[in-house]
Design an enzyme around this catalytic site. Structure first.
Site, mmCIF file in Angstrom:
data_model
loop_
_atom_site.group_PDB
_atom_site.id
_atom_site.type_symbol
_atom_site.label_atom_id
_atom_site.label_comp_id
_atom_site.label_asym_id
_atom_site.label_seq_id
_atom_site.Cartn_x
_atom_site.Cartn_y
_atom_site.Cartn_z
ATOM 1 C CG ASP A 103 10.887 -3.336 -7.644
ATOM 2 O OD1 ASP A 103 11.118 -2.398 -8.425
ATOM 3 O OD2 ASP A 103 11.661 -3.668 -6.732
ATOM 4 C CG ASP A 126 9.537 7.658 -4.079
ATOM 5 O OD1 ASP A 126 8.697 8.396 -3.565
ATOM 6 O OD2 ASP A 126 9.250 6.543 -4.579
ATOM 7 C CE LYS A 130 17.561 12.251 6.149
ATOM 8 N NZ LYS A 130 16.685 11.428 6.969
ATOM 9 C CB THR A 200 0.386 17.737 -10.824
ATOM 10 O OG1 THR A 200 1.704 18.008 -10.374
ATOM 11 C CG2 THR A 200 0.393 16.514 -11.717
ATOM 12 C CG PHE A 202 3.220 17.826 -6.299
ATOM 13 C CD1 PHE A 202 3.763 17.872 -5.022
ATOM 14 C CD2 PHE A 202 3.955 17.263 -7.329
ATOM 15 C CE1 PHE A 202 5.016 17.369 -4.796
ATOM 16 C CE2 PHE A 202 5.215 16.761 -7.107
ATOM 17 C CZ PHE A 202 5.749 16.821 -5.828
ATOM 18 C CD GLU A 203 5.012 20.057 -13.013
ATOM 19 O OE1 GLU A 203 4.240 19.093 -13.151
ATOM 20 O OE2 GLU A 203 5.691 20.523 -13.921
HETATM 21 C C1 LIG Z 1 6.800 10.669 -5.582
HETATM 22 S S1 LIG Z 1 5.659 9.523 -6.246
HETATM 23 C C2 LIG Z 1 5.215 10.279 -7.793
HETATM 24 C C3 LIG Z 1 3.956 9.728 -8.370
HETATM 25 C C4 LIG Z 1 3.517 10.264 -9.731
HETATM 26 N N1 LIG Z 1 4.434 9.855 -10.781
HETATM 27 C C5 LIG Z 1 3.333 11.759 -9.715
HETATM 28 O O1 LIG Z 1 4.021 12.452 -10.490
HETATM 29 O O2 LIG Z 1 2.504 12.263 -8.933
HETATM 30 C C6 LIG Z 1 6.679 8.153 -6.758
HETATM 31 C C7 LIG Z 1 5.876 6.888 -6.999
HETATM 32 O O3 LIG Z 1 6.714 5.881 -7.533
HETATM 33 C C8 LIG Z 1 6.341 4.627 -6.996
HETATM 34 N N2 LIG Z 1 7.518 3.760 -7.103
HETATM 35 C C9 LIG Z 1 8.736 3.978 -6.566
HETATM 36 N N3 LIG Z 1 9.573 2.980 -6.882
HETATM 37 C C10 LIG Z 1 8.861 2.104 -7.647
HETATM 38 C C11 LIG Z 1 9.181 0.874 -8.267
HETATM 39 N N4 LIG Z 1 10.412 0.345 -8.152
HETATM 40 N N5 LIG Z 1 8.227 0.232 -8.961
HETATM 41 C C12 LIG Z 1 6.977 0.764 -9.067
HETATM 42 N N6 LIG Z 1 6.613 1.941 -8.506
HETATM 43 C C13 LIG Z 1 7.548 2.601 -7.795
HETATM 44 C C14 LIG Z 1 5.933 4.949 -5.575
HETATM 45 O O4 LIG Z 1 5.041 3.981 -5.052
HETATM 46 C C15 LIG Z 1 5.269 6.315 -5.709
HETATM 47 O O5 LIG Z 1 3.882 6.208 -5.893
#
Ligand SMILES: C[S@@+](CC[C@H](N)C(=O)[O-])C[C@H]1O[C@@H](n2cnc3c(N)ncnc32)[C@H](O)[C@@H]1O
Length: 224
Positions: A103, A126, A130, A200, A202-203
């Site tokens: 984490d 993320d 909400k 990317t 996605f972007e």
């Molecule tokens: C929406 S994804 C985006 C992934 C990537 N950065 C991209 O641009 O495609 C967010 C990522 O952050 C990771 N993540 C969220 N909180 C985290 C944390 N506290 N520590 C490590 N990873 C985290 C999630 O597992 C997820 O894979």
């Protein structure tokens, strides 16, 4: 309060093998509450850039190949993404990347020595749209205090998001820390996507749908 929900997802056979054979080479362990000895772990004292939540590692791979004179530390909790990046690191023959499955909030708070990082990247965190979930957003005042502690003076924080309210949220929180962080945007808000961050698929899709990504680039001020 976690900024992620751990959805295990299935590892492909190749990713599972990568954990067995490549994790010992690229993966790190962290004894909680003890700061990592980054020069010892990388085997040199190149500047270290951290990417938080690298997903499947597309940006990390791009940056590490572009800047061999830097070390990259990648943090992710999602195993399939880590497996994907392990395979890509091996094919690219990169040796300036180390990964941790932790984490990021815990590591930033207790696992990194003061002024030990040259930069921190946070791409598409993320968004927790909400209102009742806003407390789960990774960017919070405490996160920014930790960033300020682990970044060297002159070091950078680069974030990107395609969720406009989250971009505004980050801007507001960083502005509140303007004693320690200087906004490198000439318009006082966002910057054009720096070439370090690859665009990317996605972007590009988001852009077509009228949800452009916004980049924030801040510099840690010296000595405060
Ligand atoms: C929406 S994804 C985006 C992934 C990537 N950065 C991209 O641009 O495609 C967010 C990522 O952050 C990771 N993540 C969220 N909180 C985290 C944390 N506290 N520590 C490590 N990873 C985290 C999630 O597992 C997820 O894979």
């Amino acid at each position: 309060m976690r900024s992620f929900v751990l959805r295990e997802g299935r590892l492909t056979a190749a990713q599972a093998r990568a954990f067995e054979t490549l994790w010992p080479r690229f993966g790190l362990g962290w004894a909680p509450d003890r700061p990592l000895d980054l020069p010892a772990l990388f085997g040199n004292d190149q500047p270290v850039v951290l990417e938080i939540g690298f997903g499947n590692g597309e940006a990390l791979l791009h940056m590490a190949a572009r800047y061999p004179e830097r070390n990259y530390l990648g943090l992710e909790v999602h195993r399939p993404g880590i497996g994907h990046l392990l395979l890509a690191l091996e094919s690219a023959g990169l040796n300036n990347v180390r990964l941790l499955r932790e984490d990021a909030c815990a590591l930033l708070a207790r696992g990194l020595a003061p002024a030990s990082l040259a930069g921190v990247c946070l791409f598409f965190p993320d968004p927790w749209p909400k209102k009742r979930h806003h407390k789960r957003r990774i960017v919070q005042p405490g996160f920014i205090d930790d960033l300020a502690r682990v970044l060297v003076g002159g070091g950078f924080f680069h974030a990107a998001t395609d969720w406009a309210p989250y971009a505004d949220w980050m801007l507001e929180h960083l502005r509140a820390a303007s004693d320690r962080f200087e906004n490198l945007s000439t318009s006082g808000d966002f910057v054009p996507r720096p070439p370090d961050r690859p665009q990317t698929r996605f972007e590009r899709r988001g852009e077509r749908l009228g949800q452009p990504a916004r980049d924030l680039l801040f510099r840690r001020r010296q000595g405060r």
